[in-house]
Enzyme design. Structure first.
Site, PDB file in Angstrom:
ATOM      1  N   SER A 157       0.837  -1.200   0.000  1.00 21.54           N
ATOM      2  CA  SER A 157       0.000   0.000   0.000  1.00 21.54           C
ATOM      3  C   SER A 157       0.871   1.248   0.000  1.00 21.54           C
ATOM      4  O   SER A 157       2.077   1.191   0.203  1.00 21.54           O
ATOM      5  CB  SER A 157      -0.887   0.007   1.239  1.00 21.54           C
ATOM      6  OG  SER A 157      -0.089   0.294   2.377  1.00 21.54           O
ATOM      7  N   LYS A 158       0.204   2.370  -0.222  1.00 16.87           N
ATOM      8  CA  LYS A 158       0.893   3.649  -0.226  1.00 16.87           C
ATOM      9  C   LYS A 158       1.596   3.873   1.116  1.00 16.87           C
ATOM     10  O   LYS A 158       2.689   4.423   1.167  1.00 16.87           O
ATOM     11  CB  LYS A 158      -0.125   4.751  -0.483  1.00 16.87           C
ATOM     12  CG  LYS A 158       0.444   6.131  -0.394  1.00 16.87           C
ATOM     13  CD  LYS A 158      -0.533   7.147  -0.907  1.00 16.87           C
ATOM     14  CE  LYS A 158      -0.577   8.399  -0.058  1.00 16.87           C
ATOM     15  NZ  LYS A 158       0.676   8.898   0.434  1.00 16.87           N
ATOM     16  N   ARG A 159       0.941   3.408   2.181  1.00 20.38           N
ATOM     17  CA  ARG A 159       1.527   3.608   3.506  1.00 20.38           C
ATOM     18  C   ARG A 159       2.877   2.906   3.661  1.00 20.38           C
ATOM     19  O   ARG A 159       3.788   3.419   4.301  1.00 20.38           O
ATOM     20  CB  ARG A 159       0.558   3.147   4.586  1.00 20.38           C
ATOM     21  CG  ARG A 159       0.172   4.313   5.484  1.00 20.38           C
ATOM     22  CD  ARG A 159      -0.780   3.922   6.585  1.00 20.38           C
ATOM     23  NE  ARG A 159      -1.996   3.333   6.050  1.00 20.38           N
ATOM     24  CZ  ARG A 159      -2.606   2.284   6.595  1.00 20.38           C
ATOM     25  NH1 ARG A 159      -2.081   1.690   7.650  1.00 20.38           N
ATOM     26  NH2 ARG A 159      -3.725   1.820   6.079  1.00 20.38           N
ATOM     27  N   ASP A 164       5.352   5.175   2.107  1.00 18.10           N
ATOM     28  CA  ASP A 164       5.613   6.355   2.947  1.00 18.10           C
ATOM     29  C   ASP A 164       6.526   5.986   4.111  1.00 18.10           C
ATOM     30  O   ASP A 164       7.445   6.716   4.458  1.00 18.10           O
ATOM     31  CB  ASP A 164       4.298   6.915   3.501  1.00 18.10           C
ATOM     32  CG  ASP A 164       3.452   7.541   2.399  1.00 18.10           C
ATOM     33  OD1 ASP A 164       4.014   7.799   1.307  1.00 18.10           O
ATOM     34  OD2 ASP A 164       2.244   7.737   2.610  1.00 18.10           O
TER      35      ASP A 164
END
Ligand code: GLU
Length: 506
Positions: free
Chosen positions: A262-264, A267
């Site tokens: 996921s994007k998380r 990040d």
């Protein structure tokens, strides 16, 4: 004659395209090109509630950056367009009517409140409500009312959806090109909504109608759509159409293998999960992209190709052209593919080193211009040739070569302490004298004159060359000192040595 291969990438414009989506596009493209077929882009934008401004442009720009062009799609009209579902409403309307007329679909008037109530009642009994073969006859739909009553209710404008009438007790043998055969009983399915109260089709209906009308031969898509396969096959049967072949691609997993990437994750661990940077139009939040992070599209494409596929050989570097030859759906893995940011960097390093010096120099030159460093492209190319092998990104080059463009303004303290001794100023002053006499400041000539001079001094090379380097670079790093001196020229070399003598006096 065998049918021409036609595949499609069918993203919904609900935000930036995740690299998983780019991989789906890539595999479709590779499969099409391998078989001399067509690769279509279809924008599935029937869910108005999830529509995001700019997402369609983002999808097109991402494909363009990766170098995976589509043969037909928005802005590249073929014979089976339009390629945006929101522009195909009439087509879906007539097709859903066909299903209703054939008795394969029906009107359902249940309100969302009624359905919620039902769900709660079932839950209270520890059961799960499903609108399907077992329940539909007791619900508020057209299956058990007269034609007249139906017409009356439709005429009065009562809100409805159209649901698929799942066949009862039907055993389905589904074939997936990646997973093989899967057996499912229709009894586990519910009557999915095909057409919504807003007059738009759902994904399922639009997707099947379009794949058929667009003459798609192979549906290659993410594993998350595998649960929809039974319904899709049943829809093809209901229409009386031949279904395409299906291949569901493995999930892309977090680096630790636990769950979907996921994007998380990106990040948290500092890597992009999108091809291009994206600014969310509502929150203004910016997500980083591979392009803006300095990756070459060839590296990203090669990395993505290997997320779920491998050629079965040792070869890891593949151009897009080579991938189209090597790609084989039968070699796509069933198991999820762990994303490995370090491997992505490795691909970047490989492709960076393979890039022509001129291409890197052009990119670096642009960056230097932005930094208002005064230079010219020939000089930048000369520098790039020397320092490139230690770089992975264009952005690494400044750190590796700033001293070719700018004199150091200070000196790295530890290095200075180690290298600049009491007698160093005296030695460097002599070096300045020697250099002042040299006409031909080429690297070879400098070496030829300075090296024997150092030998004659009898002090050891380090005593001269180390402070020489510190003076030119400000630190103990960089390529050959004579290369640096020759590149920056006689005046600049002497200027830097004098500056060091003055500033490193004690
Ligand atoms: N619109 C679907 C998506 O966003 C397409 C699924 C499919 O390829 O059938 O992924």
């Amino acid at each position: 004659m065998t049918q021409k291969v036609r595949v499609r990438f069918a993203p919904s414009p609900t935000g930036p395209l995740h690299i998983g989506g780019v991989r789906t596009a890539l595999y479709n493209y590779l499969f099409a090109k391998k078989h001399g077929g067509d690769f279509l882009l279809r924008i599935e934008d029937t869910d108005q509630t999830r529509f995001v401004e700019g997402a369609e442009e983002y999808i097109k720009n991402s494909l363009a950056w990766c170098g995976i062009p589509y043969d037909e799609g928005p802005g590249k009209e073929g014979e089976v367009g339009p390629y945006k579902q929101s522009e195909r409403r009439a087509i879906y309307e007539s097709h859903v009517q066909d299903l209703i007329d054939k008795g394969e679909a029906y009107y359902a008037f249940d309100t969302p409140e009624e359905l919620n109530q039902l769900r709660e009642t079932y839950e209270a009994k520890g059961e799960k409500f499903s609108y399907g073969p077992l329940t539909r006859n007791e619900l508020n739909n057209s299956l058990h009312i007269s034609k007249e009553e139906l017409q009356q209710r439709l005429d009065s404008g009562e809100a409805y959806v159209v649901r698929f009438k799942t066949p009862i007790n039907k055993s389905l043998q589904l074939k997936d090109e990646v997973r093989g055969y899967i057996e499912v009983s229709s009894d586990v399915l519910d009557d999915k909504v095909l057409f919504k109260s807003d007059g738009l089709p759902t994904y399922h209906l639009a997707n099947i109608v379009d794949d058929h009308l667009m003459k798609i031969t192979h549906v290659i898509r993410g594993e998350e759509w595998l649960p929809s396969l039974p319904l899709h096959i049943l829809l093809y049967e209901a229409f009386g159409w031949e279904a395409p072949k299906f291949a569901h691609l493995p999930l892309i997993l977090k680096p630790n293998g636990k769950g979907k990437l996921s994007k998380r994750d990106g990040d948290k661990d500092g890597f992009p999960v999108f091809p291009l940077a994206w600014e969310d139009p509502t929150s203004g939040e910016v997500s980083r992209g591979y392009k803006e992070d300095g990756y070459l599209p060839s590296a990203v494409v090669n990395m993505l190709a290997f997320l779920g596929w491998n050629p079965g050989t040792e070869q890891e570097l593949f151009s897009l052209e080579e991938l189209t030859h090597a790609f084989d759906l039968n070699k796509v893995n069933k198991a999820g593919a762990k994303f490995d940011p370090n491997k992505t960097k490795w691909f970047q390093q490989q492709y960076f080193q393979l890039s022509p010096d001129e291409a890197i120099a052009n990119a670096y030159f642009e960056e230097l211009n932005n930094m208002e460093v005064n230079t010219n492209i020939d000089y930048v190319t000369h520098v790039v040739k020397t320092v490139k092998e230690r770089a992975v990104f264009v952005a690494d080059l400044w750190e590796l070569s700033s001293f070719y463009f700018e004199a150091p303004s200070d000196f790295e303290a530890k290095a200075a302490k180690k290298v600049w001794k009491e007698d160093t100023a005296h030695i460097i002053k002599q070096l300045v004298e020697v250099l002042s006499e040299i006409e031909d400041f080429s690297e070879a000539n400098l070496q030829q004159i300075v090296k024997p001079w150092i030998s004659d001094l009898g002090l050891g090379f380090g005593k001269v060359m180390q402070p020489f380097r510190l003076s030119l670079v400000g630190d103990m790093k960089g390529p050959d000192v004579f290369h640096i001196a020759s590149s920056i020229g006689k005046n600049e070399t002497i200027k830097r040595l004098n500056f060091a003598i003055k500033n490193l006096a004690d």
